[in-house]
Design a protein around this motif. Structure first.
Motif, short mmCIF file in Angstrom:
data_model
loop_
_atom_site.label_atom_id
_atom_site.label_comp_id
_atom_site.label_asym_id
_atom_site.label_seq_id
_atom_site.Cartn_x
_atom_site.Cartn_y
_atom_site.Cartn_z
N ILE A 38 0.79 -1.23 -0.05
CA ILE A 38 -0.08 0.02 0.08
C ILE A 38 0.82 1.19 -0.11
O ILE A 38 1.69 1.32 0.79
CB ILE A 38 -0.79 0.08 1.39
N ALA A 39 0.76 2.12 -0.93
CA ALA A 39 1.42 3.18 -0.96
C ALA A 39 1.08 4.53 -0.14
O ALA A 39 -0.31 4.68 0.03
CB ALA A 39 1.37 3.95 -2.37
N LEU A 40 2.05 4.89 0.62
CA LEU A 40 1.82 6.24 1.40
C LEU A 40 2.80 7.09 1.19
O LEU A 40 3.86 6.91 0.63
CB LEU A 40 1.82 5.78 2.97
N SER A 41 2.54 8.65 1.24
CA SER A 41 3.68 9.60 1.18
C SER A 41 4.50 9.29 2.38
O SER A 41 3.99 9.00 3.64
CB SER A 41 2.88 10.93 1.21
N GLN A 145 -17.94 -9.07 4.00
CA GLN A 145 -19.43 -8.45 4.12
C GLN A 145 -19.16 -7.26 5.09
O GLN A 145 -19.96 -6.47 4.93
CB GLN A 145 -20.14 -9.47 4.47
N ASP A 146 -18.26 -7.15 5.92
CA ASP A 146 -17.99 -6.37 7.06
C ASP A 146 -17.56 -4.95 6.43
O ASP A 146 -17.82 -3.82 7.00
CB ASP A 146 -17.08 -6.68 7.98
N LEU A 147 -16.91 -5.13 5.16
CA LEU A 147 -16.41 -3.90 4.35
C LEU A 147 -17.50 -3.43 3.52
O LEU A 147 -17.10 -2.19 2.95
CB LEU A 147 -14.99 -4.23 3.85
N SER A 148 -18.75 -4.05 3.17
CA SER A 148 -19.31 -3.77 1.94
C SER A 148 -20.20 -2.41 2.01
O SER A 148 -20.31 -1.86 1.08
CB SER A 148 -20.56 -4.80 2.11
N ASP A 162 -9.49 0.52 4.51
CA ASP A 162 -10.08 -0.41 3.73
C ASP A 162 -9.32 -1.31 2.85
O ASP A 162 -9.10 -2.78 2.82
CB ASP A 162 -11.06 0.12 2.83
N GLN A 163 -8.04 -0.77 2.25
CA GLN A 163 -6.93 -1.33 1.27
C GLN A 163 -6.20 -2.55 2.25
O GLN A 163 -6.03 -3.47 1.84
CB GLN A 163 -6.09 -0.57 0.91
N LEU A 168 -5.14 -8.03 3.99
CA LEU A 168 -4.99 -8.96 4.96
C LEU A 168 -6.03 -10.13 4.79
O LEU A 168 -5.66 -11.33 4.94
CB LEU A 168 -5.30 -8.37 6.44
N MET A 169 -7.15 -9.92 4.12
CA MET A 169 -8.14 -10.97 3.86
C MET A 169 -7.72 -11.93 2.96
O MET A 169 -7.75 -12.93 2.86
CB MET A 169 -9.37 -10.37 3.53
N GLU A 170 -6.84 -11.28 1.79
CA GLU A 170 -6.15 -12.16 0.41
C GLU A 170 -5.28 -12.73 1.00
O GLU A 170 -5.15 -14.11 0.74
CB GLU A 170 -5.68 -11.08 -0.23
#
Length: 245
Positions: A38-41, A145-148, A162-163, A168-170
């Motif tokens: 995940i990209a962050l500044s 489904q918790d993120l839907s 969210d990302q 983590l789910m993957e």
């Protein structure tokens, strides 16, 4: 992450390696950049104090009531060995260890495995300590489904959360048989704020500190008079996962 969230919190540099044995890392779980890609500044690099010196200063100023430890216990173990009286009025809540199945080996959890000597020093220190291990954290899960309904909103911080959870789910999907995020570290934060979400038992624990298949394994110590900790054995998993959302 602090810049993204608009927070100003002191940050310190942790120990370069464990007290003994060979260093290990978790790139397979967290990616090469520690954020699963995940990209962050990135802020300009600035000199950082050592975690040990920052913690010692905060303890001397009596600005710490609870230490939530979310990784190997190297920094804590070093300071406890040097200045144990600093910790007399402090509770330690540690996410680590397991008395059942491990996640880095069949017998050990990663944080205990990464520095078993530090784990042993803290657990036998006699300090007020609660251990939130895999025995309970693996029962606290967030699912797709918790993120839907976009529970974190559409802000930059919400999108990163969210990302991160979807990554983590993957990661956990092939291990758990379903896409889910096991919320290990957040459980320790919840335990510090809402201790009644967990049930504890007093246990005296030993840590296997030698290199080999049992490195980092926790064992219950039967010797009378051994220092004990409050070890989490049950969790109200649904209630804890709702707190995250």
């Amino acid at each position: 992450m602090l810049a993204l969230a608009g927070m100003e919190i002191p940050v310190a540099r942790g120990a370069a390696g464990p007290l003994s044995l060979i260093s290990v890392h978790a790139k397979s779980a967290h990616g090469a950049n520690g954020r699963k890609g995940i990209a962050l500044s990135v802020r300009d690099a600035v000199p950082l104090p050592s975690a040990r010196s920052l913690l010692a200063h905060s303890l001397r100023e009596r600005r710490v009531e609870c230490i939530i430890a979310l990784g190997p216990l190297t920094n804590l173990a070093q300071l406890i060995s040097e200045e144990p009286k600093l910790f007399e009025e402090v509770e330690i809540v540690w996410m680590g260890g397991t008395l059942s199945e491990g996640n880095v080996t069949p017998l050990a959890e990663f944080n205990a495995y990464a520095d078993p000597e530090a784990t042993a020093r803290v657990l036998r220190s006699g300090l007020r300590t609660r251990v939130i291990g895999l025995d309970v954290t693996r029962h606290v899960r967030l699912r797709a489904q918790d993120l839907s309904d976009s529970p974190f909103g559409e802000s930059p911080t919400g999108r990163v959360l969210d990302q991160a959870l979807r990554a983590l789910m993957e990661l956990e999907h092939p291990l758990q048989g379903e896409p889910c995020a096991l919320s290990h570290d957040p459980c320790a934060v919840v335990a510090a704020i809402f201790p009644n979400c967990f049930r504890y038992e007093r246990k005296a624990l030993e840590t296997c500190v030698e290199e080999g298949r049992e490195r980092g394994r926790l064992l219950e110590h039967a010797a009378a008079g051994s220092p004990a900790v409050d070890y989490a054995v049950e969790v109200r998993g649904h209630d804890v996962s709702r707190l995250f959302l």
